[in-house]
Design a protein around this motif. Structure first.
Motif, PDB file in Angstrom:
ATOM      1  N   LYS A   1      11.125   6.804   7.120  1.00  0.00           N
ATOM      2  CA  LYS A   1      11.955   8.004   6.971  1.00  0.00           C
ATOM      3  C   LYS A   1      12.743   8.256   8.248  1.00  0.00           C
TER       4      LYS A   1
ATOM      5  N   GLU B   1      10.622   6.625  -1.577  1.00  0.00           N
ATOM      6  CA  GLU B   1       9.902   6.716  -2.836  1.00  0.00           C
ATOM      7  C   GLU B   1       9.202   5.379  -3.067  1.00  0.00           C
ATOM      8  N   PRO B   2       7.883   5.311  -2.834  1.00  0.00           N
ATOM      9  CA  PRO B   2       7.198   4.014  -2.903  1.00  0.00           C
ATOM     10  C   PRO B   2       6.896   3.576  -4.327  1.00  0.00           C
TER      11      PRO B   2
ATOM     12  N   THR C   1       0.254   4.182  -0.275  1.00  0.00           N
ATOM     13  CA  THR C   1      -0.368   5.382   0.295  1.00  0.00           C
ATOM     14  C   THR C   1      -0.403   5.341   1.812  1.00  0.00           C
ATOM     15  N   ASP C   2       0.251   4.336   2.408  1.00  0.00           N
ATOM     16  CA  ASP C   2       0.272   4.231   3.872  1.00  0.00           C
ATOM     17  C   ASP C   2       1.355   5.175   4.403  1.00  0.00           C
ATOM     18  N   TRP C   3       0.970   6.416   4.689  1.00  0.00           N
ATOM     19  CA  TRP C   3       1.948   7.423   5.083  1.00  0.00           C
ATOM     20  C   TRP C   3       2.493   7.179   6.487  1.00  0.00           C
ATOM     21  N   THR C   4       1.788   6.416   7.305  1.00  0.00           N
ATOM     22  CA  THR C   4       2.324   6.084   8.632  1.00  0.00           C
ATOM     23  C   THR C   4       3.607   5.263   8.496  1.00  0.00           C
TER      24      THR C   4
ATOM     25  N   ILE D   1       5.488   5.069   5.768  1.00  0.00           N
ATOM     26  CA  ILE D   1       6.499   5.877   5.079  1.00  0.00           C
ATOM     27  C   ILE D   1       7.188   6.824   6.055  1.00  0.00           C
ATOM     28  N   ASP D   2       6.408   7.482   6.909  1.00  0.00           N
ATOM     29  CA  ASP D   2       7.007   8.393   7.893  1.00  0.00           C
ATOM     30  C   ASP D   2       7.890   7.637   8.881  1.00  0.00           C
ATOM     31  N   ASP D   3       7.435   6.467   9.322  1.00  0.00           N
ATOM     32  CA  ASP D   3       8.249   5.660  10.242  1.00  0.00           C
ATOM     33  C   ASP D   3       9.589   5.300   9.612  1.00  0.00           C
TER      34      ASP D   3
ATOM     35  N   ASP E   1       0.853  -1.189   0.000  1.00  0.00           N
ATOM     36  CA  ASP E   1       0.000   0.000   0.000  1.00  0.00           C
ATOM     37  C   ASP E   1       0.886   1.235   0.000  1.00  0.00           C
TER      38      ASP E   1
ATOM     39  N   GLU F   1      14.756   9.636   2.392  1.00  0.00           N
ATOM     40  CA  GLU F   1      13.428   9.822   1.833  1.00  0.00           C
ATOM     41  C   GLU F   1      12.928   8.475   1.292  1.00  0.00           C
TER      42      GLU F   1
END
Length: 583
Positions: free
Chosen positions: A133, A141-142, A124-127, A129-131, A122, A139
């Motif tokens: 990072k 890039e999914p 779009t799972d920004w949680t 992605i932020d974790d 997924d 950075e």
């Protein structure tokens, strides 16, 4: 539709396509990739294992991985990646540790400047992605990939994860596993056992045990941690990390092992010990099971007792020629004590069993007291020590002396009472074999005196002391020459022509799992108790004086025996230095 997902992994938002806004099931149905019945079966499987629908459709064989990835591309409008065709650099894998990859079900594709191109189910799972990072400092890039491919990629590139768990079970299907001894009359116990039997963990445990036996492991460690369940095998004396099953299997897996070992699965606060006897093909394998409560659950260690791999021939254990002759003389004496010393896992039990096998004759009464009894020896009376009912080594020894024994084996002399009875037995016409924990043969004498035994009794009773270690053998299939520096060889105790000699090492191959070693051989320090030694012991001589006398009498030290085996191309200098000291 036959289009495959792209393999470039470029981070690019795709244009909207037909099907956008539908879920995966609807999209697959709409384009005729699956039927409603197949979706229903995958949904049922999803409830049991917790994986996404696409994962279960792939595992059931209803669709290809590429099809699911293509649908995910459409759903999220993010470029897909074919993980099966990637050749990922080791440096990229290090950016996302395996425990993080397993936890978030992500896979690093490549590094692009200060960004990591990351395959996600997924994107779009920004949680997540932020974790990532924060955890990596890069950075993110999914790109999109199906869950099945991500799990497989983690297994293939990291060597762990659920993919290897599944692969392990599939590859070991030829074993017919059968519990030889498992009985209980407790109704509640049987209900719980039935629940665990119905879980996928049953197949995993059977495969795990078979795989460990196949690889020649001596122990299996099942270790629960906060975010993973780690499994390691001890192969040739060294622990190696193996498959890492999903953390959600922890309770069922541990309960399954405890049920097989006839342990109390409701008791998780105290250590427990048990045994499992399983039939694998035509072989019956014993597993000694030990549980230990830890911070995140019970750790389980299974000691594998495979009679088929047990060598009970003294001539094949690796004794040096003079040492073997001295040991034979000591155990063939009509009375006295023969002690074998070394750390746990150094092969002491194998040496004693080999001696008993040599001495086992119809006209001889042999009795052993062991904690635990590791192997059943035909024609030998073996007694299991049970401290909880006051059946310890002293009690067993007293009982033995009323049973008309010729030879007695005591698992370990660990206190004054056991030592006193053993000496009494040795001085009244019995041969006593036992173990004791010391670093080398000469220091064993003063260890016994420190227990409170009189030096003159120790001197009178002892026939010989054997110290031993196990070192790994160089793999014959990948053996290659190796030259050490003169300084390293000199520090190890070599000199003269040995400083310029060519030795050997293992390069690593499929036969030895790329370790360079396969199998083990013993290093032995055999110290017969001569008349000169008896005088030294009686006069409270130091360890150094006893050692000097033993060397003068021709004893090879552990280090010297190791260097001899290194010269012969049996083992490496690294192994000798790891297991011996230059004394």
């Amino acid at each position: 539709m036959s289009r495959e997902p792209s393999t470039g992994g470029a981070v690019e938002v795709l244009p909207d396509r037909s099907g956008s806004g539908l879920n995966i099931a609807a999209m697959l149905l709409q384009e005729g990739f699956v039927t409603s019945e197949q979706i229903a079966k995958a949904h049922a499987r999803q409830k049991a294992n917790g994986h996404k629908l696409g994962y279960n459709l792939i595992e059931l064989g209803f669709v290809e991985s590429a099809t699911i990835t293509m649908m995910l591309e459409r759903q999220f409008r993010v470029r897909g990646v074919d993980l099966g065709s990637l050749d990922v650099e080791p440096a990229v894998l290090k950016l996302i540790p395996v425990e993080i990859a397993n936890k978030y079900e992500v896979f690093p594709v490549r590094r692009d400047g200060n960004a990591i191109v990351l395959a996600m189910g997924d994107p779009t799972d920004w949680t997540i992605i932020d974790d990532l990072k924060f955890l990596t400092g890069y950075e993110i890039e999914p790109v999109v990939a199906d869950e099945f491919s991500i799990v497989e990629a983690i297994a293939a590139h990291y060597g762990t994860g659920e993919g290897s768990y599944r692969q392990l079970m599939e590859n070991l299907g030829e074993y017919e596993m059968e519990v030889v001894e498992e009985v209980s009359d407790d109704e509640d116990y049987n209900v719980l056992a039935a629940q665990v039997e119905a879980a996928p963990v049953v197949k995993f445990i059977n495969s795990l045990l078979a795989d460990a036996v196949q690889r020649g492991a001596s122990d299996i460690h099942i270790e629960p941690y906060e975010e993973e369940l780690r499994i390691r095998y001890r192969i040739d004396g060294v622990l190696r990390e193996m498959v890492s099953p999903p953390l959600r299997m922890k309770a069922a897996l541990i309960s399954r092992v405890k049920i097989l070992a006839d342990l109390n699965i409701a008791e998780r606060r105290v250590p427990q010990d048990g045994r499992i006897k399983m039939k694998m093909g035509h072989r019956v394998i014993d597993f000694r099971v030990s549980t230990l409560p830890t911070l995140f659950g019970e750790k389980i260690v299974l000691r594998i007792l495979d009679r088929g791999n047990l060598t009970l021939d003294l001539d094949k254990l690796g004794f040096p020629d003079k040492g073997l002759k001295d040991f034979h003389k000591a155990i063939e004496a009509p009375f006295g004590i023969v002690l074998v010393t070394g750390p746990t896992g150094s092969g002491k039990t194998t040496t004693l069993y080999s001696a008993l096998t040599r001495l086992n004759q119809p006209g001889v009464n042999i009795m052993t007291a062991e904690d635990p009894v590791e192997y059943n020896l035909k024609g030998i009376n073996q007694v299991q020590i049970q401290e909880e009912i006051d059946m310890g080594f002293p009690e067993a020894l007293r009982a033995f002396l009323r049973q008309d024994p010729n030879i007695i084996m005591v698992g370990e002399i660990r206190d004054l009472e056991t030592g006193s009875i053993a000496i009494k037995a040795a001085l009244t016409g019995h041969l006593v074999l036992s173990t004791i924990h010391t670093n080398d043969a000469p220091s064993t004498v003063n260890r016994m005196v420190d227990m409170g035994l009189q030096p003159f009794l120790v001197a009178s009773a002892l026939n010989a002391i054997v110290a031993q270690r196990l070192v790994r053998r160089i793999c014959d299939d990948c053996k290659r020459p190796r030259q050490y520096s003169r300084e390293v060889l000199g520090e190890a105790g070599l000199g003269g022509d040995d400083l310029d000699a060519i030795y050997f090492e293992g390069e690593g191959c499929g036969s030895c799992d790329d370790s360079g070693y396969r199998g083990r051989v013993g290093l032995y320090e055999v110290m017969p108790i001569t008349s000169d030694q008896r005088r030294l012991i009686t006069n409270h001589a130091s360890n150094a004086d006893i050692r000097d006398q033993a060397v003068a009498d021709g004893m090879l030290t552990l280090r010297q025996d190791g260097l001899t085996k290194m010269r012969a191309g049996i083992t490496t200098l690294d192994e000798v230095l790891r297991e011996t000291s230059n004394m």
